[in-house]
Design a protein around this motif. Sequence first.
Motif, PDB file in Angstrom:
ATOM      1  N   ASN A 281       0.789  -1.189  -0.049  1.00 27.65           N
ATOM      2  CA  ASN A 281       0.110  -0.148   0.122  1.00 27.65           C
ATOM      3  C   ASN A 281       0.876   1.292  -0.082  1.00 27.65           C
ATOM      4  OD1 ASN A 281      -2.672   1.430   0.067  1.00 27.65           O
ATOM      5  ND2 ASN A 281      -2.274   1.594   1.989  1.00 27.65           N
ATOM      6  N   PHE A 282       2.012   1.236   0.330  1.00 24.37           N
ATOM      7  CA  PHE A 282       2.965   2.555   0.331  1.00 24.37           C
ATOM      8  C   PHE A 282       4.282   2.271  -0.804  1.00 24.37           C
ATOM      9  CE2 PHE A 282       0.813   3.423   4.273  1.00 24.37           C
ATOM     10  CZ  PHE A 282       1.047   4.454   4.264  1.00 24.37           C
ATOM     11  N   TYR A 283       3.967   3.399  -1.559  1.00 25.30           N
ATOM     12  CA  TYR A 283       5.240   3.526  -2.697  1.00 25.30           C
ATOM     13  C   TYR A 283       6.025   4.759  -1.971  1.00 25.30           C
ATOM     14  CZ  TYR A 283       2.666   0.883  -6.423  1.00 25.30           C
ATOM     15  OH  TYR A 283       1.849  -0.354  -7.446  1.00 25.30           O
ATOM     16  N   GLY A 284       6.995   4.819  -3.050  1.00 25.57           N
ATOM     17  CA  GLY A 284       8.037   6.110  -2.511  1.00 25.57           C
ATOM     18  C   GLY A 284       9.257   6.013  -3.630  1.00 25.57           C
ATOM     19  N   THR A 285      10.101   7.033  -3.233  1.00 18.45           N
ATOM     20  CA  THR A 285      11.183   7.021  -3.952  1.00 18.45           C
ATOM     21  C   THR A 285      12.228   7.453  -3.091  1.00 18.45           C
ATOM     22  OG1 THR A 285      10.086   8.088  -5.812  1.00 18.45           O
ATOM     23  CG2 THR A 285      12.387   8.677  -5.800  1.00 18.45           C
ATOM     24  N   ARG A 286      13.648   7.224  -3.354  1.00 20.84           N
ATOM     25  CA  ARG A 286      14.862   7.675  -2.545  1.00 20.84           C
ATOM     26  C   ARG A 286      15.848   8.060  -3.306  1.00 20.84           C
ATOM     27  NH1 ARG A 286      19.648   4.140  -1.554  1.00 20.84           N
ATOM     28  NH2 ARG A 286      19.751   2.597  -2.952  1.00 20.84           N
ATOM     29  N   ASP A 287      16.611   8.943  -2.847  1.00 22.27           N
ATOM     30  CA  ASP A 287      17.752   9.419  -3.833  1.00 22.27           C
ATOM     31  C   ASP A 287      19.137   9.489  -2.976  1.00 22.27           C
ATOM     32  OD1 ASP A 287      18.695  12.050  -2.957  1.00 22.27           O
ATOM     33  OD2 ASP A 287      16.710  12.809  -4.289  1.00 22.27           O
ATOM     34  N   ARG A 288      20.131   9.568  -3.709  1.00 17.58           N
ATOM     35  CA  ARG A 288      21.456   9.482  -3.072  1.00 17.58           C
ATOM     36  C   ARG A 288      22.264  10.664  -4.132  1.00 17.58           C
ATOM     37  NH1 ARG A 288      24.192   9.910  -0.693  1.00 17.58           N
ATOM     38  NH2 ARG A 288      25.964   8.350  -0.553  1.00 17.58           N
ATOM     39  N   SER A 289      22.666  11.724  -3.281  1.00 22.35           N
ATOM     40  CA  SER A 289      23.233  12.780  -4.165  1.00 22.35           C
ATOM     41  C   SER A 289      24.724  13.188  -3.601  1.00 22.35           C
ATOM     42  CB  SER A 289      22.526  14.127  -4.459  1.00 22.35           C
ATOM     43  OG  SER A 289      21.958  14.734  -3.501  1.00 22.35           O
ATOM     44  N   TRP A 290      25.655  13.582  -4.394  1.00 21.17           N
ATOM     45  CA  TRP A 290      26.795  14.062  -3.590  1.00 21.17           C
ATOM     46  C   TRP A 290      27.522  14.969  -4.678  1.00 21.17           C
ATOM     47  CZ3 TRP A 290      25.590   9.274  -5.127  1.00 21.17           C
ATOM     48  CH2 TRP A 290      26.102   8.847  -6.412  1.00 21.17           C
ATOM     49  N   GLY A 291      28.329  15.908  -3.942  1.00 15.29           N
ATOM     50  CA  GLY A 291      29.075  16.713  -4.854  1.00 15.29           C
ATOM     51  C   GLY A 291      29.024  18.257  -4.036  1.00 15.29           C
ATOM     52  N   VAL A 292      28.791  19.296  -4.822  1.00 15.84           N
ATOM     53  CA  VAL A 292      29.062  20.530  -4.472  1.00 15.84           C
ATOM     54  C   VAL A 292      27.649  21.250  -4.741  1.00 15.84           C
ATOM     55  CG1 VAL A 292      30.455  22.743  -4.756  1.00 15.84           C
ATOM     56  CG2 VAL A 292      31.508  20.845  -4.776  1.00 15.84           C
ATOM     57  N   ARG A 293      27.213  21.893  -3.502  1.00 13.01           N
ATOM     58  CA  ARG A 293      26.165  22.690  -3.786  1.00 13.01           C
ATOM     59  C   ARG A 293      26.252  23.813  -2.771  1.00 13.01           C
ATOM     60  NH1 ARG A 293      20.937  18.765  -3.573  1.00 13.01           N
ATOM     61  NH2 ARG A 293      19.819  20.761  -4.116  1.00 13.01           N
ATOM     62  N   PRO A 294      25.293  24.890  -2.480  1.00 10.72           N
ATOM     63  CA  PRO A 294      25.613  25.613  -1.256  1.00 10.72           C
ATOM     64  C   PRO A 294      24.880  24.988  -0.250  1.00 10.72           C
ATOM     65  CG  PRO A 294      24.465  27.000  -3.192  1.00 10.72           C
ATOM     66  CD  PRO A 294      24.693  25.608  -3.603  1.00 10.72           C
ATOM     67  N   ILE A 295      25.765  25.210   0.899  1.00 11.83           N
ATOM     68  CA  ILE A 295      25.269  24.454   2.233  1.00 11.83           C
ATOM     69  C   ILE A 295      25.842  25.366   3.418  1.00 11.83           C
ATOM     70  CG2 ILE A 295      25.379  22.176   1.691  1.00 11.83           C
ATOM     71  CD1 ILE A 295      28.104  21.731   2.507  1.00 11.83           C
TER      72      ILE A 295
END
Length: 367
Positions: free
Chosen positions: A166-180
């Motif tokens: 009954n539960f779908y979804g999405t996951r992602d993994r990201s890495w690199g450079v962005r404003p933080i």
Amino acid sequence: MLTWGDEYPIHQTPEPVWVAGSDRNFYDRYFFNGYSKDGAVFFAAAFGVYPHLNIMDGAFSVLKDGVQRSVHLSRVMHHERMDVRVGPMKIDVLRPLYSVKITLDDAEGISGELTFEGRHFPVEEPRFTRRSGSRMVMDVTRMTQNGRWSGWISVDGERIEVASDNFYGTRDRSWGVRPIGSQDPQPVLPQQLPQFYWIWTPLNFENLALYFHVNDDEKGKSWNTRAVLAMEGVDADGLLHLDNPEFSAEYDQGTRRIRKGLLKVTDGQGREHKVTYEPMSTFQMKGLGYTHPDWSHGLYKGEYAIEREDFKPGVMPWKEPSNLHIQAISKVTHEGPDGQSSTGIGSLEQLFIGPHEPSGWKDMFDA
């Protein structure tokens, strides 16, 4: 300095793992969302590691009955990148590229044990590279995977059972450079009007998953995009990369919120596929720290900090800068080239800042 990571064969420079290049904005992040098939319950999580800020932070947020309840967490990580825990929140990789577990142990009234299992091999998005003048703003790789969830969530004593049927979804993994972290006090000169047009739409249907994203410049020309169709259980070679993606949107009157969307793509045989989007409710990404004025990713909050925050996305002004970044939980319909169609559900993520000629926008927040 040696850390847990040095025990594993993952080095990519001659230095120990705790060193991540030279850019202070290097980051490494998990993102997750999940939703019941009827859209009545939506949850999401983020967990970030910022090696050169020496910070690790996380957030978890649940949207139900029009109320979004979030918890934010942060700690100094003491350069141990592989100890992925912040207070009562923990991430466990059960099977790389397939299954990950989130645990919350009474985080300001929010608890849960949630296991994600992928429906297909992750999609590698094209590398995101974006400069402001000569300065690198984004240099990012991300992988995205649709899947199913199992487990449970408890919010202020109300238990929500999360079943994989009954539960779908999405996951992602990201890495690199962005404003933080804290903003740079000295901007690039000459200063220019910010511009960012971003749509990210991972979708789940009964027999397949479909993925699309696009970054447009101010003229409406895409500078980064990908569309992929994935049948249940396919490996990397089974991902069907789609061509000629065209996304068109109708916006709610006087806003930059999509009220109806249409995606057209072609497959390898030149056959057209169409996907229509009908948003049902709004999830505020600031509930996970994105554009949050006080809990932005990588901010120093002391040795350890945790804070609960509740709000009602449906009544929040869209034009407030911290409210611009959303995911619209959407009913979606896929029309295949054989005339058959199927309905599904997914997120229609939106972040629109500055001019966009196809939408008629000329300033920062005009509509």
